[in-house]
Design a protein around this motif. Structure first.
Motif, PDB file in Angstrom:
ATOM      1  N   ALA A 155      -1.520  12.691   1.522  1.00 20.00           N
ATOM      2  CA  ALA A 155      -0.479  11.685   1.293  1.00 20.00           C
ATOM      3  C   ALA A 155       0.205  11.299   2.601  1.00 20.00           C
ATOM      4  O   ALA A 155       0.454  10.121   2.862  1.00 20.00           O
ATOM      5  CB  ALA A 155       0.536  12.207   0.287  1.00 20.00           C
ATOM      6  N   ILE A 156       0.525  12.302   3.441  1.00 17.90           N
ATOM      7  CA  ILE A 156       1.170  12.023   4.720  1.00 17.90           C
ATOM      8  C   ILE A 156       0.214  11.263   5.645  1.00 17.90           C
ATOM      9  O   ILE A 156       0.614  10.315   6.335  1.00 17.90           O
ATOM     10  CB  ILE A 156       1.640  13.321   5.398  1.00 17.90           C
ATOM     11  CG1 ILE A 156       2.711  14.017   4.533  1.00 17.90           C
ATOM     12  CG2 ILE A 156       2.182  13.035   6.790  1.00 17.90           C
ATOM     13  CD1 ILE A 156       3.954  13.183   4.299  1.00 17.90           C
ATOM     14  N   ARG A 164       0.820  -1.218   0.000  1.00 12.58           N
ATOM     15  CA  ARG A 164       0.000   0.000   0.000  1.00 12.58           C
ATOM     16  C   ARG A 164       0.853   1.267   0.000  1.00 12.58           C
ATOM     17  O   ARG A 164       0.366   2.354  -0.295  1.00 12.58           O
ATOM     18  CB  ARG A 164      -0.911  -0.006   1.229  1.00 12.58           C
ATOM     19  CG  ARG A 164      -1.953  -1.130   1.222  1.00 12.58           C
ATOM     20  CD  ARG A 164      -2.609  -1.243   2.585  1.00 12.58           C
ATOM     21  NE  ARG A 164      -3.248   0.014   2.984  1.00 12.58           N
ATOM     22  CZ  ARG A 164      -3.578   0.321   4.238  1.00 12.58           C
ATOM     23  NH1 ARG A 164      -3.279  -0.529   5.222  1.00 12.58           N
ATOM     24  NH2 ARG A 164      -4.176   1.467   4.511  1.00 12.58           N
ATOM     25  N   ILE A 165       2.132   1.130   0.355  1.00 11.34           N
ATOM     26  CA  ILE A 165       3.020   2.293   0.348  1.00 11.34           C
ATOM     27  C   ILE A 165       3.479   2.572  -1.076  1.00 11.34           C
ATOM     28  O   ILE A 165       4.098   1.728  -1.716  1.00 11.34           O
ATOM     29  CB  ILE A 165       4.241   2.064   1.257  1.00 11.34           C
ATOM     30  CG1 ILE A 165       3.801   1.860   2.707  1.00 11.34           C
ATOM     31  CG2 ILE A 165       5.206   3.246   1.172  1.00 11.34           C
ATOM     32  CD1 ILE A 165       4.945   1.591   3.660  1.00 11.34           C
ATOM     33  N   ILE A 175      -1.081   3.779   7.169  1.00 11.75           N
ATOM     34  CA  ILE A 175      -0.495   2.497   6.763  1.00 11.75           C
ATOM     35  C   ILE A 175       0.517   2.007   7.799  1.00 11.75           C
ATOM     36  O   ILE A 175       0.543   0.832   8.154  1.00 11.75           O
ATOM     37  CB  ILE A 175       0.180   2.632   5.378  1.00 11.75           C
ATOM     38  CG1 ILE A 175      -0.873   2.913   4.295  1.00 11.75           C
ATOM     39  CG2 ILE A 175       0.963   1.361   5.028  1.00 11.75           C
ATOM     40  CD1 ILE A 175      -0.276   3.298   2.950  1.00 11.75           C
ATOM     41  N   LEU A 176       1.340   2.939   8.281  1.00  9.12           N
ATOM     42  CA  LEU A 176       2.391   2.571   9.234  1.00  9.12           C
ATOM     43  C   LEU A 176       1.873   2.465  10.663  1.00  9.12           C
ATOM     44  O   LEU A 176       2.540   1.897  11.530  1.00  9.12           O
ATOM     45  CB  LEU A 176       3.524   3.598   9.177  1.00  9.12           C
ATOM     46  CG  LEU A 176       4.262   3.697   7.828  1.00  9.12           C
ATOM     47  CD1 LEU A 176       5.279   4.825   7.879  1.00  9.12           C
ATOM     48  CD2 LEU A 176       4.938   2.378   7.484  1.00  9.12           C
ATOM     49  N   GLY A 177       0.710   3.056  10.917  1.00  9.13           N
ATOM     50  CA  GLY A 177       0.142   3.000  12.253  1.00  9.13           C
ATOM     51  C   GLY A 177       0.859   3.860  13.267  1.00  9.13           C
ATOM     52  O   GLY A 177       0.883   3.551  14.463  1.00  9.13           O
TER      53      GLY A 177
END
Length: 310
Positions: free
Chosen positions: A40-41, A5-6, A47-49
């Motif tokens: 975007a951030i 997903r990144i 995604i990274l949590g």
């Protein structure tokens, strides 16, 4: 394994915000809208949590998680860019040596090291560095060390061990250098001994900007002396501006010893009889061990060691 997903746009947005310390400036540099940058951030953080940035009075700052990601994402993106750029191209004989310079080494160490390094490359019969250009970037330790971590610089030279951004970068000590209080020749405080802190408060000061390693040392001095800096401050890392302002006024300049030792010897500036620090701070070179080195960089670092030893 990298989370699918990144996307590349997430990492580009992250690195630009880390570089600019501002969502608005980062969006402008990447030619996207500020809402698009924020999105975007936010997606990357989801995604990274974890949070990657925190807002401050001066913009945004990296969290610990952000610093960890920056340490790996910067060199990885640079390696990717270099790999794409190398496709279909022959290896080029010329390259650039990218040097970050703090104000503590601008006057003597770095100019002399560059002169000797180029002379070595030209005189060895092989012209090893004749085609190697040098790009010198100046600024605060936080700015330069962040660029070194991203892979935008090959080496940073100066006094920086107090900077939190140095963390896991490889620092090599060269010598110690003091901060001095200096004034123009003929200043009312020139030659006065002993001096006490309250004697200094009536004059304007030229000082390093906040959040710099040199300013941290000045702040510690003020705490020890139980004094407060006057409201008339000129905050700058520019040696030429500092010197010109000091020589044309009654200002007190908080200056790196290297920057003023020759002017003091010529009688143009005078050191005040009040020490900011005794031994001084560690001046050295800092490198990113995760980046591939080259002959030109190794030779330049060795030349820095030689000049420092002299």
């Amino acid at each position: 394994m990298l989370n699918a997903r990144i996307k590349l746009r997430h990492l580009q947005a992250f690195l630009e915000v880390a570089r600019q310390r501002s969502f608005a400036r980062a969006a402008e540099r990447l030619s996207i809208t500020q809402p698009g940058m924020s999105k975007a951030i936010r997606e990357l953080e989801d995604i990274l949590g974890t949070s990657l940035f925190e807002r401050t009075a001066r913009g945004v700052a990296l969290t610990q998680a952000g610093l960890t990601l920056l340490r790996h994402a910067g060199p990885a993106m640079r390696a990717l860019e270099e790999g794409v750029g190398a496709l279909g191209e022959e290896e080029r004989s010329a390259r650039w040596l990218r040097v970050g310079a703090l104000s503590t080494v601008e006057s003597r160490l770095l100019p002399e090291a560059l002169r000797r390094w180029h002379a070595k490359g030209s005189d060895d019969g092989q012209g090893r560095f004749a085609e190697v250009g040098v790009n010198v970037v100046t600024g605060s330790s936080a700015f330069l060390l962040s660029r070194l971590r991203r892979g935008d610089l090959d080496v940073v030279v100066g006094r920086m061990t107090e900077a939190r951004e140095i963390q896991d970068l490889a620092f090599e000590h060269l010598y110690y250098e003091r901060l001095l209080l200096v004034v123009r020749a003929g200043h009312p405080l020139a030659g006065v001994s002993p001096l006490v802190a309250e004697d200094l408060s009536v004059y304007p000061w030229v000082v390093p900007p906040p959040q710099t390693t040199l300013r941290q040392q000045l702040d510690s001095f003020c705490v020890r002396q139980a004094m407060t800096l006057p409201s008339r401050l000129l905050e700058t890392l520019s040696l030429s501006i500092s010197r010109g302002y000091t020589q044309g006024s009654d200002a007190i300049w908080v200056a790196p010893e290297e920057a003023v030792v020759e002017a003091i010897g010529r009688g143009e500036l005078c050191e005040l009889d009040l020490a900011i620090e005794q031994q001084g701070g560690s001046v050295g070179l800092c490198r990113n061990a995760s980046l591939q080195s080259c002959l030109a960089l190794e030779a330049f670092c060795e030349t820095l060691r030689e000049v420092a030893a002299d």
